[in-house]
Design a protein around this motif. Sequence first.
Motif, mmCIF file in Angstrom:
data_model
loop_
_atom_site.group_PDB
_atom_site.id
_atom_site.type_symbol
_atom_site.label_atom_id
_atom_site.label_comp_id
_atom_site.label_asym_id
_atom_site.label_seq_id
_atom_site.Cartn_x
_atom_site.Cartn_y
_atom_site.Cartn_z
ATOM 1 N N ALA A 9 -48.518 8.142 43.733
ATOM 2 C CA ALA A 9 -47.764 8.565 45.107
ATOM 3 C C ALA A 9 -48.411 8.291 46.299
ATOM 4 C CB ALA A 9 -48.309 10.160 44.666
ATOM 5 N N LYS A 10 -49.514 7.398 46.404
ATOM 6 C CA LYS A 10 -50.265 7.548 47.545
ATOM 7 C C LYS A 10 -49.435 6.379 48.483
ATOM 8 C CE LYS A 10 -54.633 9.514 47.504
ATOM 9 N NZ LYS A 10 -56.169 9.389 47.220
ATOM 10 N N GLU A 11 -49.188 5.280 46.964
ATOM 11 C CA GLU A 11 -48.856 4.020 47.674
ATOM 12 C C GLU A 11 -47.220 3.928 47.863
ATOM 13 O OE1 GLU A 11 -49.239 1.640 43.663
ATOM 14 O OE2 GLU A 11 -51.256 1.286 43.927
ATOM 15 N N LYS A 12 -45.903 5.126 47.123
ATOM 16 C CA LYS A 12 -45.149 5.168 47.811
ATOM 17 C C LYS A 12 -44.998 5.482 48.983
ATOM 18 C CE LYS A 12 -43.353 3.660 42.667
ATOM 19 N NZ LYS A 12 -42.608 4.270 41.186
ATOM 20 N N ILE A 13 -45.644 6.666 49.391
ATOM 21 C CA ILE A 13 -45.341 7.269 50.173
ATOM 22 C C ILE A 13 -45.515 6.667 51.651
ATOM 23 C CG2 ILE A 13 -46.254 9.434 51.945
ATOM 24 C CD1 ILE A 13 -46.063 11.289 49.506
ATOM 25 N N THR A 14 -46.757 5.527 51.094
ATOM 26 C CA THR A 14 -47.233 4.725 52.386
ATOM 27 C C THR A 14 -45.725 4.014 52.714
ATOM 28 O OG1 THR A 14 -49.740 4.742 51.417
ATOM 29 C CG2 THR A 14 -48.840 2.988 52.875
ATOM 30 N N ARG A 15 -45.313 3.213 51.552
ATOM 31 C CA ARG A 15 -44.238 2.486 51.792
ATOM 32 C C ARG A 15 -42.974 3.208 52.284
ATOM 33 N NH1 ARG A 15 -44.276 0.491 45.287
ATOM 34 N NH2 ARG A 15 -46.454 -0.327 45.832
ATOM 35 N N ILE A 16 -43.047 4.448 52.524
ATOM 36 C CA ILE A 16 -41.769 5.196 53.113
ATOM 37 C C ILE A 16 -42.149 5.193 54.915
ATOM 38 C CG2 ILE A 16 -40.642 7.960 53.251
ATOM 39 C CD1 ILE A 16 -40.968 8.487 50.124
ATOM 40 N N PHE A 17 -43.102 5.674 54.766
ATOM 41 C CA PHE A 17 -43.556 5.952 56.014
ATOM 42 C C PHE A 17 -43.227 4.219 56.836
ATOM 43 C CE2 PHE A 17 -46.480 9.183 55.145
ATOM 44 C CZ PHE A 17 -45.480 10.590 55.493
ATOM 45 N N ALA A 18 -44.392 3.640 56.083
ATOM 46 C CA ALA A 18 -43.870 1.227 56.051
ATOM 47 C C ALA A 18 -42.207 1.460 57.033
ATOM 48 C CB ALA A 18 -44.054 0.461 55.503
ATOM 49 N N ASN A 19 -41.379 1.844 56.398
ATOM 50 C CA ASN A 19 -40.066 1.799 56.471
ATOM 51 C C ASN A 19 -39.388 2.554 57.749
ATOM 52 O OD1 ASN A 19 -36.874 2.519 56.143
ATOM 53 N ND2 ASN A 19 -37.604 0.921 54.317
ATOM 54 N N LEU A 30 -52.340 8.741 56.351
ATOM 55 C CA LEU A 30 -50.974 10.032 56.374
ATOM 56 C C LEU A 30 -50.618 10.513 54.234
ATOM 57 C CD1 LEU A 30 -50.285 11.905 57.694
ATOM 58 C CD2 LEU A 30 -47.690 10.469 57.900
ATOM 59 N N ALA A 31 -51.026 9.395 53.849
ATOM 60 C CA ALA A 31 -50.348 10.020 52.839
ATOM 61 C C ALA A 31 -51.258 10.124 52.000
ATOM 62 C CB ALA A 31 -49.875 8.284 51.547
ATOM 63 N N GLN A 32 -52.270 9.322 51.491
ATOM 64 C CA GLN A 32 -53.950 10.346 51.622
ATOM 65 C C GLN A 32 -54.007 12.154 51.710
ATOM 66 O OE1 GLN A 32 -56.592 9.984 49.511
ATOM 67 N NE2 GLN A 32 -57.842 11.244 49.968
ATOM 68 N N MET A 33 -53.732 12.047 52.768
ATOM 69 C CA MET A 33 -53.753 13.912 53.691
ATOM 70 C C MET A 33 -53.251 14.220 53.003
ATOM 71 S SD MET A 33 -54.731 13.570 57.491
ATOM 72 C CE MET A 33 -54.254 12.425 57.917
ATOM 73 N N LEU A 34 -51.525 14.101 52.571
ATOM 74 C CA LEU A 34 -50.462 14.913 52.577
ATOM 75 C C LEU A 34 -51.245 14.886 50.688
ATOM 76 C CD1 LEU A 34 -47.288 13.597 53.544
ATOM 77 C CD2 LEU A 34 -48.526 15.511 54.968
ATOM 78 N N ILE A 47 -46.894 16.772 50.118
ATOM 79 C CA ILE A 47 -46.119 15.821 49.905
ATOM 80 C C ILE A 47 -44.684 16.387 50.804
ATOM 81 C CG2 ILE A 47 -47.111 14.478 48.044
ATOM 82 C CD1 ILE A 47 -45.044 15.200 46.511
ATOM 83 N N LEU A 48 -44.472 17.326 50.453
ATOM 84 C CA LEU A 48 -43.476 18.718 50.641
ATOM 85 C C LEU A 48 -43.427 18.079 52.229
ATOM 86 C CD1 LEU A 48 -41.104 20.819 51.317
ATOM 87 C CD2 LEU A 48 -43.083 21.819 52.117
#
Length: 344
Positions: A9-19, A30-34, A47-48
């Motif tokens: 979850a952390k890795e893939k949310i990080t990629r979303i923000f990078a996008n 940010l992914a860590q906090m969510l 993650i919402l």
Amino acid sequence: MVKISIKEAKEKITRIFANVGMNEEEGAILAQMLVEADQRGVNSHGILCTARYVRLIREGKMRPNMSYSVVRDNGTVAVWDGNRSSGQMLGYRGMEEAMKKAREHGVGIVCVKGCNHFGALAYYSQMAQRAGMIGITLGTGDSTMAPFGGCEKVIGNNPVAVAVPADKQVSPVLDMAMTVVANGKITNMRRQGATEIPEGWGLDHDGLPTTSMKDYYTVPPMAGYKGWGMAVMVDILAGTLFGGGTGDRAKDVSEGPSLFIMALDIDAFNDKARYLEDVDSRIDELKKSKPAKNNTRGILMPGEIEDGKFKASEEAGIVEVLPENLKMVNDVALEMGLEPIGTV
């Protein structure tokens, strides 16, 4: 609820923000906090929020990378203009700076205006707690609550989070909004198709109690006039005091919400070892008090339930999230051509 891997979850949310242009360090924080919010059972701030932040960045309402200006700084107190950066990153960096000031002066305060949504305040206060300090964070929000005795949304739910360190006992963490329940919980219920809300959670357009989702307009202040009074004081301390956004000015389309972040260095107040011994002793006294007849769990400290959920989640490497919240994240990932988060 569905189970997902914390690491994935952390890795893939990080990629979303990078996008959407966020640098890797900030995206990972940010992914860590969510994810941690979901680990603690606070699904309304987990993650919402990913999809919301992507939308704000795309609409130009939130900077993808943090950029703040120092408005004033007297050594102990600083005021920042967040320039509509991520509220969560501003909270994170703000507490880092508050702790730095506290180590030098005993107390450190950072006030931030021009934020965006700042998520679960407990995270910032716990940063201080984990560093052996006391963390206190207050935040303003846009108009989501009616005054005690009123029917018009004029003030935010204005949350407060206080985290204090203990030694052998569970470290208490208080994180609460001034509404009887977080708006996010009712939003989640609506997404799940609920037609009713619990008694005492909602008011209709006339300011009268309702349990109908159809008639629901706003949430009342917690504890009646006491919650209303607390919300007003947070509005002033975490907003008006330093020119931060309050009420309608705290909306995404306006100035945004604001934060009051404070760290207390225990060594400035007491011998650290003595404090830890005393706080453990006091918590032990409180927990040993006689529970009510219908209480099968005993006396719990503020944040103890969330702490238990977090520790169990960390040990398993798994976090439980609402399926509709996971779908919102995965819809964004798929639209970007990225891999969705799988279930386990």
